[in-house]
Design an enzyme around this catalytic site. Sequence first.
Site, short mmCIF file in Angstrom:
data_model
loop_
_atom_site.label_atom_id
_atom_site.label_comp_id
_atom_site.label_asym_id
_atom_site.label_seq_id
_atom_site.Cartn_x
_atom_site.Cartn_y
_atom_site.Cartn_z
NE ARG A 195 -3.76 -1.26 9.59
CZ ARG A 195 -3.17 -0.43 9.53
NH1 ARG A 195 -2.69 1.27 8.92
NH2 ARG A 195 -1.63 -1.69 9.20
NE ARG A 253 6.33 -0.82 10.35
CZ ARG A 253 5.68 -0.19 10.18
NH1 ARG A 253 6.07 -0.38 8.60
NH2 ARG A 253 4.84 -1.62 10.42
CE LYS A 276 -1.48 -0.82 3.98
NZ LYS A 276 -1.22 -2.61 3.95
NE ARG A 293 7.62 -2.91 5.94
CZ ARG A 293 6.13 -2.82 5.77
NH1 ARG A 293 5.10 -2.25 5.06
NH2 ARG A 293 5.91 -3.00 7.14
NE ARG A 313 1.70 -5.06 11.18
CZ ARG A 313 3.36 -5.15 10.72
NH1 ARG A 313 3.89 -4.99 11.06
NH2 ARG A 313 3.13 -3.99 9.88
P1 ADP Z 1 2.39 -1.18 3.09
O1 ADP Z 1 2.66 -0.62 3.45
O2 ADP Z 1 1.43 -1.87 2.75
O3 ADP Z 1 2.51 -2.21 4.61
P2 ADP Z 1 4.73 -1.70 1.99
O4 ADP Z 1 4.62 -0.68 0.65
O5 ADP Z 1 5.49 -1.23 2.65
O6 ADP Z 1 3.72 -2.10 2.31
O7 ADP Z 1 5.83 -2.98 0.94
C1 ADP Z 1 5.73 -4.27 1.94
C2 ADP Z 1 7.47 -4.67 1.87
O8 ADP Z 1 7.40 -4.84 0.24
C3 ADP Z 1 8.47 -3.11 1.53
O9 ADP Z 1 9.41 -4.23 2.06
C4 ADP Z 1 8.19 -2.74 -0.34
O10 ADP Z 1 9.29 -2.95 -0.76
C5 ADP Z 1 7.63 -4.92 -0.76
N1 ADP Z 1 7.18 -4.21 -1.55
C6 ADP Z 1 6.13 -3.49 -1.89
N2 ADP Z 1 5.53 -3.84 -3.69
C7 ADP Z 1 5.94 -4.80 -3.82
C8 ADP Z 1 5.82 -5.44 -4.91
N3 ADP Z 1 4.46 -5.63 -5.91
N4 ADP Z 1 6.21 -6.64 -5.11
C9 ADP Z 1 7.05 -6.93 -4.39
N5 ADP Z 1 7.11 -6.48 -3.73
C10 ADP Z 1 6.81 -5.35 -2.82
P1 ADP Z 2 1.86 -1.98 7.67
O1 ADP Z 2 0.51 -0.91 6.33
O2 ADP Z 2 2.47 -2.83 7.39
O3 ADP Z 2 0.61 -2.88 8.45
P2 ADP Z 2 1.37 0.54 9.26
O4 ADP Z 2 2.75 1.51 8.64
O5 ADP Z 2 0.30 1.38 8.51
O6 ADP Z 2 1.30 -0.81 8.53
O7 ADP Z 2 0.16 0.10 10.76
C1 ADP Z 2 1.54 0.17 12.28
C2 ADP Z 2 0.95 0.02 12.93
O8 ADP Z 2 0.19 0.68 12.98
C3 ADP Z 2 -0.42 -0.91 13.21
O9 ADP Z 2 0.17 -1.93 13.24
C4 ADP Z 2 -1.03 -0.69 13.99
O10 ADP Z 2 -0.19 -0.77 15.37
C5 ADP Z 2 -1.15 0.98 13.60
N1 ADP Z 2 -1.84 1.66 12.77
C6 ADP Z 2 -1.76 2.90 11.39
N2 ADP Z 2 -2.80 2.48 10.93
C7 ADP Z 2 -3.66 2.56 12.41
C8 ADP Z 2 -5.07 2.67 11.95
N3 ADP Z 2 -5.63 3.33 10.96
N4 ADP Z 2 -5.89 2.47 13.54
C9 ADP Z 2 -5.41 1.82 14.15
N5 ADP Z 2 -3.95 1.62 14.40
C10 ADP Z 2 -3.20 1.57 12.74
#
Ligand code: ADP
Ligand code: ADP
Length: 214
Positions: free
Chosen positions: A88, A160, A13, A127, A171
């Site tokens: 979320r 992280r 995302k 990541r 998660r």
């Molecule tokens: P999110 O915001 O949904 O948690 P991220 O954008 O941080 O996810 O992506 C999670 C991990 O996967 C990162 O290490 C990123 O570089 C990698 N990643 C993102 N998009 C892709 C893809 N289309 N194919 C493979 N790896 C990806």
């Molecule tokens: P990812 O996309 O990899 O799940 P985020 O950076 O979006 O990671 O979120 C990391 C953490 O921050 C989540 O696991 C949660 O604890 C908190 N968080 C982020 N956004 C929200 C939300 N909208 N509501 C509740 N908790 C949140």
Amino acid sequence: MKIIMLGAPGAGKGTQAKKIAEKYGIPHISTGDIFRANIKNGTELGRKAKEFMKQGLLVPDELTCDLVVDRISQPDTSKGYILDGFPRTIPQAEALTDALLERGEKIDYAIDVEVPDENIIRRMSGRRACLACGNTYHVENNAPKVEGICDACGEKLTLREDDKPETVKKRLSVYHAQTQPLIDYYRAAGALVEVDGTLDIEVLFNDITKILGA
Ligand code: ADP
Ligand code: ADP
Ligand code: ZN
């Protein structure tokens, strides 16, 4: 253009949201980034959020909704915005819908980035995140130009704390229980777009821009 990103943790995302924000000139608003900045700065909100985040749990809606409603009222959102990681939960989605309705607005696109759980755990362990600017990289799929250093701002990259496999599993279960129901919510609202998050980053971005229009 008002967009939200749906999808499991690690679905990609943030990666797509950054690219969309840049192409369309709208702010990228990540609640995860906002919480991490608060933790880094030692604020009251950061202290509270950290307790939940490190366990892989969601930060309570009371600490989250007002923050976002306030953020999307800032002047830089006049052309729209992309919300990444919010809503979320169903109550968060309802709070957003109500806040927008008061201004006669609505979400135009809810982009659901679909990736099977099996792929997620592998992705997360590779990541690397920049806590300064929010960029993320992957040691294999999306490596930075210089190992361990953010291309965008030169800061050191980190694994992280909540990206460790045990926490990622937690998660994912939280995602299925609390966030996945939003897919039906936005389908009913006529805003849902489903995309294949297993595609290559650039191929997926190209698909998304076709949906959003030039
Ligand atoms: P999110 O915001 O949904 O948690 P991220 O954008 O941080 O996810 O992506 C999670 C991990 O996967 C990162 O290490 C990123 O570089 C990698 N990643 C993102 N998009 C892709 C893809 N289309 N194919 C493979 N790896 C990806
Ligand atoms: P990812 O996309 O990899 O799940 P985020 O950076 O979006 O990671 O979120 C990391 C953490 O921050 C989540 O696991 C949660 O604890 C908190 N968080 C982020 N956004 C929200 C939300 N909208 N509501 C509740 N908790 C949140
Ligand atoms: Zn950076």
